[in-house]
Design a protein around this motif. Structure first.
Motif, PDB file in Angstrom:
ATOM      1  N   LYS D 161       0.832  -1.213   0.000  1.00  0.00           N
ATOM      2  CA  LYS D 161       0.000   0.000   0.000  1.00  0.00           C
ATOM      3  C   LYS D 161       0.857   1.248   0.000  1.00  0.00           C
ATOM      4  CE  LYS D 161      -4.424  -1.415   1.616  1.00  0.00           C
ATOM      5  NZ  LYS D 161      -5.509  -1.247   2.561  1.00  0.00           N
ATOM      6  N   THR D 162       1.991   1.204   0.708  1.00  0.00           N
ATOM      7  CA  THR D 162       2.899   2.350   0.697  1.00  0.00           C
ATOM      8  C   THR D 162       3.422   2.606  -0.706  1.00  0.00           C
ATOM      9  OG1 THR D 162       3.580   1.486   2.813  1.00  0.00           O
ATOM     10  CG2 THR D 162       4.811   3.337   1.959  1.00  0.00           C
ATOM     11  N   LYS D 163       3.729   1.511  -1.418  1.00  0.00           N
ATOM     12  CA  LYS D 163       4.215   1.672  -2.788  1.00  0.00           C
ATOM     13  C   LYS D 163       3.153   2.338  -3.654  1.00  0.00           C
ATOM     14  CE  LYS D 163       7.178  -2.316  -2.903  1.00  0.00           C
ATOM     15  NZ  LYS D 163       7.161  -3.704  -3.307  1.00  0.00           N
ATOM     16  N   GLU D 164       1.907   1.866  -3.526  1.00  0.00           N
ATOM     17  CA  GLU D 164       0.836   2.476  -4.331  1.00  0.00           C
ATOM     18  C   GLU D 164       0.686   3.947  -4.013  1.00  0.00           C
ATOM     19  OE1 GLU D 164      -2.720   0.271  -3.762  1.00  0.00           O
ATOM     20  OE2 GLU D 164      -1.811  -1.574  -4.501  1.00  0.00           O
ATOM     21  N   LEU D 165       0.791   4.277  -2.705  1.00  0.00           N
ATOM     22  CA  LEU D 165       0.676   5.676  -2.295  1.00  0.00           C
ATOM     23  C   LEU D 165       1.784   6.514  -2.912  1.00  0.00           C
ATOM     24  CD1 LEU D 165      -0.892   7.550  -0.351  1.00  0.00           C
ATOM     25  CD2 LEU D 165       0.930   7.147   1.278  1.00  0.00           C
TER      26      LEU D 165
END
Lengths: 119, 173, 85, 249
Positions: D161-165
């Motif tokens: 999710k951090t990567k997507e953010l």
């Protein structure tokens, strides 16, 4: 044509390094099995590339560029043993035995333990 | 805890020197950005790499030292070893008939610290005629492939590695 | 002088290329390709000295980093037969 | 025997052809002096017009910034497609990674690798490099996590999710920097004309919006490439869990 001592030393370093690179490539062709080729291809080439890079660093006047070339040499010095070790271990675990081997403690150890301990 | 703090301060200084070296912008904004970046990366590395999340600690490790007096003789010999290794492979490759006696030897070390073991393994790879194939952490054993076993009971390899190990232990442990 | 060094490295890279094609097993090819990347990085450093331009050194450093990751990935793939273990 | 002999002859001829090309290349090593066409204009006036000494960055993020936005959106679309394709696979087992020597050695290198990647991104307007290259080196660092320490370690270190953010905020940042040009009335993705400070040529703070666009593209490329690699690894592990015949530890 004036030859000062620094550039003469640099040229000597470069010539010797390139000679070592060529002989290690020759060894890579002539050696009999994978492990000895790893010896030639990674270890000897490290020495050759290091000497060539040190020669290039001595040859260039600006010392920021010298520092960068020495940084590349340091990177080689750290990473080449790691990558050669990784290739050698992968070879052995894949099942490629040395063609001419006089002693094989590692295979005995793997057979005795069966399960690999903490790696 | 004290060794961790000392290690992270050392890492911070080395990272900042690395930044200055490869960017070479001696201006205030670039230096400030470099300081901030090396601080952040030190924090991340301090969390994830030094206490080693990815390994299990089963043994107590002796603390590491760094002695300058031994290091002065250590590093020139290291470089000399690399050059000797290169020359040896070159001589082997230029011989008209290649007769090799390769073999894998098991070595027992007396070094208990893991970082020192890794440095020893890398050094063995770069010394003449030897290549580390694997490491057994539980029993502190190294498996070394030798390109030319001169005597078939592998005593020469053991003697060379013993010498290296003594020097490394005098410097680091 | 640097041209002479480039000639020597050219011959060395040709011998490595021979091993890449001929090599009977896969790790032979991996080792030879690793040697080729080292030679190419050295060539880039020599070109930087020849042109008097430090730009090539950044490329050489990034290239050597990518080559290191490449060798590790190939070793892992070869060790287990699959990439994911 | 004859087949191997034939292979050797073909390889030798190939090596000869390659050597001939190298020979021509070394002979032609003199840098060419004559530059004609639009290249001459760019080389003369790029540094003055945009404030960036790296001419490639000036062209990429100023003269044809709209095309760069398109290229970046190509990466975004492919990441979305791959993530949707492999969305069903669940993360079940963790891989064991390589041997201990590699683990400890790479842990010494990783901080320098991260700092080098950040330097490539931030120095994109004065030295070679930029967002795409620096992002690729960042993605190399995360791929090394996954390869060397096992995929479980990477999932703990950087959550998907951090990567997507990071990727979405990079895309948003690119478009917002472009809109500043619209609000000042100079056109979408305008650089100096939109009021960005040009700075002194060759300094760290120069080039107007080019360093900001570099940072945006770097965030996008690094998160995108590591997401692609990680989803494919997850797919492979899913297939292993589906077939129980495969021996796993």
């Amino acid at each position: 044509m004036n030859i000062d001592i620094t550039s003469a030393i640099a040229c000597a370093f470069m010539v010797v390094g390139v000679f070592f690179a060529m002989t290690s490539a020759l060894g890579m062709i002539r050696f009999p099995d994978v492990y000895t080729r790893i010896h030639a291809g990674t270890k000897a080439l490290t020495g050759g590339a290091l000497m060539t890079l040190v020669g290039a660093a001595l040859y260039y006047p600006a010392w920021q560029v010298k520092a960068k070339i020495l940084l590349i040499a340091l990177f080689f010095l750290i990473t080449n043993p790691i990558s050669s070790h990784a290739i050698a271990r992968a070879c052995y675990l894949h099942g490629i035995k040395p063609t001419v081997s006089y002693k094989d403690d590692y295979g005995e150890n793997l057979n005795n333990n069966g399960e690999e301990t903490e790696r | 805890m004290g060794t961790y703090r000392k290690k992270s301060i050392l890492l911070f200084v080395v990272l900042f020197l690395f930044w200055v070296l490869f960017t070479w912008k001696l201006e205030l904004p670039a230096l400030v950005v470099g300081l901030a970046l090396s601080f952040v990366i030190t924090r991340i590395s301090h969390l994830s790499f030094f206490p080693t999340v990815h390994e299990l600690y089963r043994h107590k490790e002796p603390p590491l030292h760094f002695r300058f007096r031994e290091a002065i003789t250590f590093f020139p010999l290291y470089v000399l070893n690399i050059l000797l290794a290169t020359a040896q492979v070159a001589l082997l490759a230029l011989k008209p008939h290649i007769e090799l006696k390769p073999g894998i030897v098991k070595l027992e070390t007396s070094i208990r610290n893991k970082t020192t073991l890794v440095i020893l393994a890398n050094q063995i790879t770069l010394t003449p005629g030897t290549l580390t194939v694997d490491i057994d952490l539980a029993h502190h054993n190294l498996f070394v492939h030798s390109i030319n076993l001169r005597t078939l009971d592998a005593d020469s390899v053991r003697k060379e590695v013993k010498e290296l190990e003594e020097r490394l232990r005098r410097m680091m442990e | 002088m640097i041209r002479l060094a480039l000639w020597g490295l050219m011959i060395a890279s040709l011998m490595g290329f021979w091993r890449v094609i001929i090599g009977p097993t896969v790790p032979d090819r991996i080792v030879a390709a690793d040697a080729l990347t080292i030679i190419l990085t050295t060539v880039l450093a020599l070109l930087a000295v020849d042109f008097g331009n430090g730009i090539f050194l950044d490329i050489a450093l990034a290239f050597s980093i990518l080559a290191f990751a490449d060798v590790l990935i190939m070793a892992k793939y070869f060790e287990h037969g699959e990439l994911h273990r | 025997m004859s087949k191997s002999c034939f292979l050797r002859i073909v390889t030798f001829l190939l090596c000869l052809a390659l050597g001939w090309q190298f020979w021509k290349g070394i002979l032609a090593l003199e840098p060419t002096q004559i530059i004609i066409g639009p290249a001459a204009h760019y080389i003369e006036s790029a540094a003055e017009e945009t404030g960036a000494t790296n001419i490639v960055a000036a062209i990429l993020f100023d003269y044809r910034a709209l095309d760069t936005l398109g290229e970046a959106s190509v990466i975004y679309t492919s990441v979305c497609g791959i993530a949707m394709l492999f969305a069903k696979s669940k993360f079940k087992i963790s891989s064991t990674g390589l041997s201990f020597i590699v683990k400890r050695g790479v842990s010494f290198i990783i901080p320098f690798l991260l700092l080098y990647a950040a330097g490539i991104v931030l120095m994109g307007h004065i030295s070679p490099g930029g967002g795409f290259q620096g992002g690729a080196v960042f993605a190399t660092a995360t791929i090394l996590f996954c390869i060397v320490y096992g995929s479980g370690f990477e999932a703990v270190m950087i959550k998907p999710k951090t990567k997507e953010l990071i990727e979405s905020s990079g895309a948003l940042m690119f478009v917002l920097i472009g809109f500043v040009g619209l609000w000042t009335g100079a056109g979408f993705l305008a650089n100096i004309a939109a009021g960005y400070p040009k700075g002194e040529v060759g300094r760290f703070l120069s080039g107007g919006s080019i360093p900001l666009l570099n940072i945006a593209v770097g965030m996008k490329v690094s998160a995108g490439l590591s997401t692609i690699f990680y989803s494919m690894i997850k797919l492979l592990e899913f297939e292993v869990t589906k077939h129980p015949g495969v021996k796993n530890k």
